[in-house]
Design an enzyme around this catalytic site. Structure first.
Site, PDB file in Angstrom:
ATOM      1  N   HIS A   1      -4.005   5.742   3.794  1.00  0.00           N
ATOM      2  CA  HIS A   1      -4.637   4.506   3.338  1.00  0.00           C
ATOM      3  C   HIS A   1      -3.865   3.272   3.823  1.00  0.00           C
ATOM      4  O   HIS A   1      -4.447   2.314   4.353  1.00  0.00           O
ATOM      5  CB  HIS A   1      -4.716   4.564   1.807  1.00  0.00           C
ATOM      6  CG  HIS A   1      -5.526   3.495   1.157  1.00  0.00           C
ATOM      7  ND1 HIS A   1      -4.981   2.289   0.764  1.00  0.00           N
ATOM      8  CD2 HIS A   1      -6.837   3.449   0.819  1.00  0.00           C
ATOM      9  CE1 HIS A   1      -5.933   1.551   0.198  1.00  0.00           C
ATOM     10  NE2 HIS A   1      -7.067   2.230   0.226  1.00  0.00           N
TER      11      HIS A   1
ATOM     12  N   ASP B   1       0.845  -1.186   0.000  1.00  0.00           N
ATOM     13  CA  ASP B   1       0.000   0.000   0.000  1.00  0.00           C
ATOM     14  C   ASP B   1       0.880   1.235   0.000  1.00  0.00           C
ATOM     15  O   ASP B   1       1.958   1.211  -0.578  1.00  0.00           O
ATOM     16  CB  ASP B   1      -0.914  -0.054   1.244  1.00  0.00           C
ATOM     17  CG  ASP B   1      -2.241   0.647   1.029  1.00  0.00           C
ATOM     18  OD1 ASP B   1      -2.245   1.873   0.864  1.00  0.00           O
ATOM     19  OD2 ASP B   1      -3.279  -0.040   1.021  1.00  0.00           O
TER      20      ASP B   1
ATOM     21  N   SER C   1     -11.348  -1.406   0.202  1.00  0.00           N
ATOM     22  CA  SER C   1      -9.994  -1.283   0.754  1.00  0.00           C
ATOM     23  C   SER C   1      -9.954  -1.701   2.216  1.00  0.00           C
ATOM     24  O   SER C   1      -8.943  -2.236   2.685  1.00  0.00           O
ATOM     25  CB  SER C   1      -9.509   0.161   0.661  1.00  0.00           C
ATOM     26  OG  SER C   1      -9.128   0.486  -0.649  1.00  0.00           O
TER      27      SER C   1
END
Lengths: 776, 776
Positions: free
Chosen positions: B222, B151, B550
């Site tokens: 994220h 990520d 996600s």
């Protein structure tokens, strides 16, 4: 005593004229509420109880005085009967009815009902309270003592009032939880054992009033805050909008709380306050905390003073706020029988860190109640904008929403463009943030911070301005939510607005007595009230940082309660003496405690110093005083018979005025001198006599250490005191001879009795002060 | 298989044309980065290692092709060597150089580097994970397995990545923490054991780029969020601005985390992603979580698909996001060797409570990120204002700062005046608060709520409007910060934007595979980024609520990792099978899971259903598949030799295409039928063969239970399977015969093998769907 009285200018004339005009105002054709003191020994035996006597008295007035009907009251009416802190009642009466009442048997005095003026949780650490030693250990964190909090009620659902870890309630304590609006008895528990409320006085004054919260529930926050400071349970994971995050706890986390609400949205009146204190004493509280006070008022009409005298006579110490009026002998609650508490800063600060584009990190003051995102934003310093006093800031900036503006120090803070005005401008211009250069001490005791920014001092401000001037594209990042113990500044520091003594009500004893933490104290708060704001959005919180002597007072009450738990035999005077003689006049840099303006504070601001609970646990010696000593004191006050009885009531032995004496066995000394243009004070001499009681476990010898106030000579005799065993008493005399002072300033010193081959030292402050300065 | 293929309309022509145009664009005189697959068996033995071979290959191209200089690259340049998830390299090449490379020995395929598109913590409770039983107990909360999170890096200082309670790191795992900008190796610990980053591809694409955070440190949030969902440690006292307050924890709180950052502020490219996955497999991670995906792209150019194939071949399961594009066969990561994860709501809601002046309490949705004070404020409903779409709201209200305005439901939410536009108007008008009548499901998966107010449904909205209309002076109070488990609504519910299958990349397997919590998940967040806003003030937070597949993906990865901890011998296919056959197609009201628009969800939206980790621990039987089974699958894909080798690499046994079969031993069944105007489908029949492996401890007999999809007939043979002992395998065949459908709709059913005298049941969804609908 004769020479001493020479120092004193009684202010009663001024106070009388004020009181008189109030009387006149209320006398015109209307009934109003009076507090009436009676001599209970006059109560006819036919009455089953005093309440019966009081109603009968009112009835007989009704019969005797031609009936008159005013706006609210068709007849005289009993409001409360009092029997604990003094004997008497409050009643709604006309002037004629009052005149009739005055002829009733047993009548002592009467005065108008008045409005009382209102005045956590790193502090247990700051006070070095720890579970494994000292006062917390000795008292079991205050287990099984009860603190009566007289205030605006309580928010019972607060985590601070949960009763985890609290023992069962003794039977005698059941049933003092009174239900009412949004409050039922199940809201009391092993922590909050009592909740009562008193508003008959408010209703007597205006029966049309609708009491919006007719119960002990707090609608203001002040009461909840104070109660949780005194004896809040451990409450984890709380904070003021992210600041001061951690476990809140009261000073005495295992003490019980009984609240007596007399302060309502609709007002707070003397009659209700006395009823509250009367009930607290009847209920058997160990200590009373009251963060309210009266301004200019003679002792014998000061309900807190009168009721506290009654409480003290029954063995209950009253801790009360010195007030937040700052300079000029405005101290409240200066009665000799009250523990009068000043307010100080702790060593904790709340901050945001500024990181300039060049990497320089500068910590500034901030309590912005959220974590704003201010990262690599353009930083602007512009002389024409730097006052941050213009509505048109916005129009002069090219990209206001991204801009951090530096608002420069403005010496003329009083005029309005100090920090609070500047942050409001930065808000209206919707800038990214502001950097406010200010050294105004008021900024650092307020929790209001409605827009992102930091406050820095002039030195740091110049660093920032220099960076901006030397940089092509200056930027800054600000991070918030910082709470730290400041090792660079001394602590404690006296709060700038903590009221200064001596008390206009009584000059003979130096007030305040002691200083306790009172600035930005984190404690419980009702979740349905406005706590802080972000821009125009008002916010609520379960815990809030508040400042004032109101917050210092429950700290002192909690400590007093724990002392009572360990030493149940100690009188209120002994407890106060233990707290005062062990208090610390020095800050953590071992220098005298200062005001927030960096000037050394006097005993007329901090009393004996900052309270030290662990030392107070074991003071070695105490200056005790009996109820008779206080009678002797009021006997010396040139009171009228009526005023005297207002305090001394009817009990036969309270009437013994054979030994009037203003020289109360108090743990501090004050000598006031008048203004003298010739500055010739050689004739001024004041003698004191004191008696110390050994509360140590064994015999001990104490030697004298004197810090002489400037421009005085202090002599003490004897210079050595030998106590044969526990409870042995030894006396000494002390003379202050004033030798002149060009500056006519307040000076101070101390005497300390230091134990030979032991740890105890027993310190009393001495203060000399120009009286005319005070009373002008 | 023949008949089955009849169902499939491959979309490659469309995808090719897209890929072709991209090629043409890049071909004009410029070098760009290519991912190159090589057959390692061609590597000459003179090379000490593959990297040496790759450099030498580039060098020989340099010599062979007339030199050309483009803007950035004076010569062809090697970017990464890959050897784990496949064999090959990425390199910056011109079209001519690429042509030369294609003639090199061992060349398989090459495709352009591409941008990857990006797609916490009540969920462990919602998933019924408890320390004393089930998967948490069996796996020691995931102890000693490693989850590779591919990520945007990590914020190592987050409380979720502290290593309290984590055991020492085995030696082989030391040294995989790579330092870089604002990141040093001491930031790794027993929880965060690895941190690496890959941006050579970005730099190859544009060497002038300055990588602003050249390390594994997260600059976006994220990656931090996903990593803490998968395996965050217990972090007490955290919240999203007061909502979801409590202890955050990952799904596998004792699993270790290794992060591989390929997503940078400057972009995310295939070459870097492959390098990251290559390194993760080399490092020995047990499971990979990747919440990224490619849109329209054929499998053999989908780097995640290709690299995941390599990872699967090496025994590493890849959990990847289904994507957030909602309706219309937009599912991402639909490769048969990936665990493709859909996103659902949990049973938790965030609220504010409205108390009307008449006492009626109405709970509404709110995530206003503070506790605003809105008490007894005037409540206004005015038809002309109720759209809340006018800039001049303010001018029409007499006392805007005190007013709560009702903003009515506006059916035309797409046009703009849905909730987010209305709250922005209420903010600009600086009203006290807004009440927003909306049933738009998007509102309830967003955490943006910049002004005080609540969202209510139409029914509640009408209650409020009726109160306003019937009241002389209507008022309301709003309280915030409410987090509750909603017993009135079913849960889980599929997130409205969770992408729908089948996958355009490969239609032969129903995707997504499974559903996991993914809506408003509380997890760690970097404290220096914008999280939410109040008015114009941006705010930061250490924990944040985020929504999307996600967030579902690391949930599934964490569960897979714990299954690996308990069953180290299970293949990636066995782990996926255990999760799918035990997943729950029903919600907590025992009815089929629905979308957030209240329509029943199909297996093309939720796969086998909502993951049930404790049941997955002990599935009874699994549908296993070997690497050769996957080779057989790609053998069936009508790939060119080059495309085939892109997956199958050079290893000799991977080349055995003697048994091509699209009938992978998969735990679900899909039959797609073409649009047929005559609605005559009697000729449509699809046969499947499946083999089950007994992973129970002893022999067992299973009987069949079929839920037949509407308009189909399903036959299975045999109807009873007898397993003699652990690891015994039994096969069956299943035939779906489609019998016509007037609506041409998607239908679904299931077969379940139910253990006789036992607890296991092994369910597989069956779905039939109109293919033309999907591909239009």
């Amino acid at each position: 005593m004769g020479s001493r009285m020479g120092f004193l200018y009684f202010p009663h004339l001024i106070l009388f004229s004020w009181a008189l005009s109030a009387h006149l105002l209320l006398a015109i054709g209307q009934r109003s509420t009076y507090i009436v003191h009676l001599d209970k020994s006059f109560m006819p035996t036919v009455f089953a109880d005093h309440h019966h006597w009081h109603s009968s008295t009112i009835d007989s007035i009704k019969a005797a005085v031609p009936s008159s009907v005013d706006r609210f009251h068709s007849a005289p009416k009993l409001v409360y009967s009092y029997d604990n802190v003094f004997h008497g009642f409050s009643a709604v009466l006309s002037i004629d009815e009052l005149a009739a009442l005055k002829k009733s048997p047993g009548f002592i005095s009467a005065y108008n009902d008045r409005t009382v003026e209102p005045q956590t949780t790193h502090t247990s650490d700051f006070l070095k309270l720890a579970p494994s030693s000292g006062l917390w250990k000795a008292s079991g964190l205050g287990q099984d003592v009860i603190i009566g909090v007289l205030d605006g009620g309580i928010w019972p659902e607060s985590a601070s009032f949960r009763d985890d870890g609290m023992p069962e309630i003794p039977k005698r304590w059941k049933g003092i939880c009174k239900p009412g609006t949004q409050f039922n008895t199940s809201m009391c528990n092993r922590k909050l054992i009592g909740a009562n409320y008193f508003n008959k006085g408010i209703l007597a004054n205006d029966p049309t009033i609708n009491i919006s919260m007719n119960s002990a529930r707090d609608t203001d926050g002040h009461g909840t805050h104070c109660a949780s400071i005194a004896a809040g349970n451990f409450a984890r994971g709380v904070s003021h909008f992210g600041y001061a995050a951690g476990t809140a706890r009261g000073v005495a986390p295992r003490a019980r709380i009984a609240v007596y609400k007399f302060s309502f949205d609709e007002g707070e009146l003397t009659s209700d306050l006395i009823a509250a204190m009367d009930q607290a004493v009847a209920d058997g509280v160990d200590v009373i905390s009251i963060s309210f006070g009266y301004g200019l008022i003679p002792l014998y009409e000061d309900a807190i003073s009168i009721a506290s005298f009654g409480a003290m006579m029954k063995g209950v110490l009253v801790s009360a706020a010195a007030g937040n009026d700052g300079r000029g002998a405005n101290v409240l609650n200066g009665s000799p029988w009250i523990l009068c508490v000043a307010s100080g800063h702790t060593d904790r600060r709340f901050a945001g860190t500024l990181t300039l584009g060049n990497g320089l990190k500068i910590r500034g003051w901030s309590l912005f109640p959220a974590r704003a995102f201010v990262k690599d934003s353009p930083l602007i310093y512009n002389k024409t904008l730097a006052a941050c006093d213009s509505d048109e800031l916005l129009s002069q900036l090219s990209d206001p929403e991204r801009t951090i503006l530096i608002c420069d120090y403005n010496a003329d803070e009083e005029v309005g463009f100090g920090f609070s005005s500047q942050i409001s401008q930065v808000n209206q211009a919707r800038l990214k943030a502001g950097i406010f250069i200010s050294e105004d001490p008021r900024v650092f005791q307020s929790s209001s911070f409605p827009y992102p920014g930091v406050v820095v001092d002039k030195k740091k401000g110049n660093q920032i301005i220099n960076y901006v001037k030397s940089s092509v594209a200056p930027t800054a990042t600000i991070t918030f939510h910082e709470t730290y113990v400041d090792k660079e500044r001394p602590a404690p520091v006296l709060a700038g607005n903590s009221a200064q003594g001596p008390s206009k009500s009584y000059l003979g004893i130096a007030k305040p007595d002691i200083m306790a933490p009172g600035v930005l104290i984190l404690a419980a708060f009702p979740p349905n009230l406005v706590s802080e704001s972000i821009q125009n959005i008002q916010l609520t919180s379960d815990y809030e940082l508040k400042s004032g002597t109101s917050m210092a007072t429950p700290h002192a009450a909690g400590i007093a309660a724990m002392l009572k738990a360990v030493h149940p035999e100690w009188s209120p005077s002994a407890i106060r003496s233990a707290m005062m003689t062990t208090a610390n006049p020095l800050d953590n840099t071992k220098k005298p405690i200062r005001r927030d303006n960096n000037v050394v504070a006097t005993p007329l601001e901090i009393g004996a110093g900052h309270v030290d609970p662990n030392r107070a646990l074991d003071p070695g010696l105490v200056y005790d005083a009996t109820p008779q000593d206080y009678i002797n004191l009021i006997c010396s006050m040139n009171f009228t018979e009526e005023q005297f009885k207002t305090f001394a009531r009817s009990s036969a032995n309270y009437h013994d005025c054979s030994n009037p004496s203003a020289d109360l066995n108090y743990p501090s000394f004050i000598a006031l001198y008048p203004f003298n243009p010739e500055r010739n004070y050689t004739w001024l001499e004041q003698k004191f006599r004191r008696t110390l009681t050994n509360v140590g476990e064994a015999g001990a010898t104490y030697k004298l250490k004197i810090e002489t106030p400037k421009n005085s000579k202090v002599s003490v005799s004897p210079q050595k005191l030998v106590f044969k065993g526990k409870n042995d008493k030894q006396s000494y005399s002390l003379t202050i001879r004033y030798v002149g002072d060009n500056d006519q300033s307040t000076n101070f010193g101390s005497i300390t009795w230091v134990e030979e081959n032991g740890n105890h030292s027993v310190r009393s402050p001495i203060v000399t002060s120009l009286i005319v300065q005070v009373w002008e």
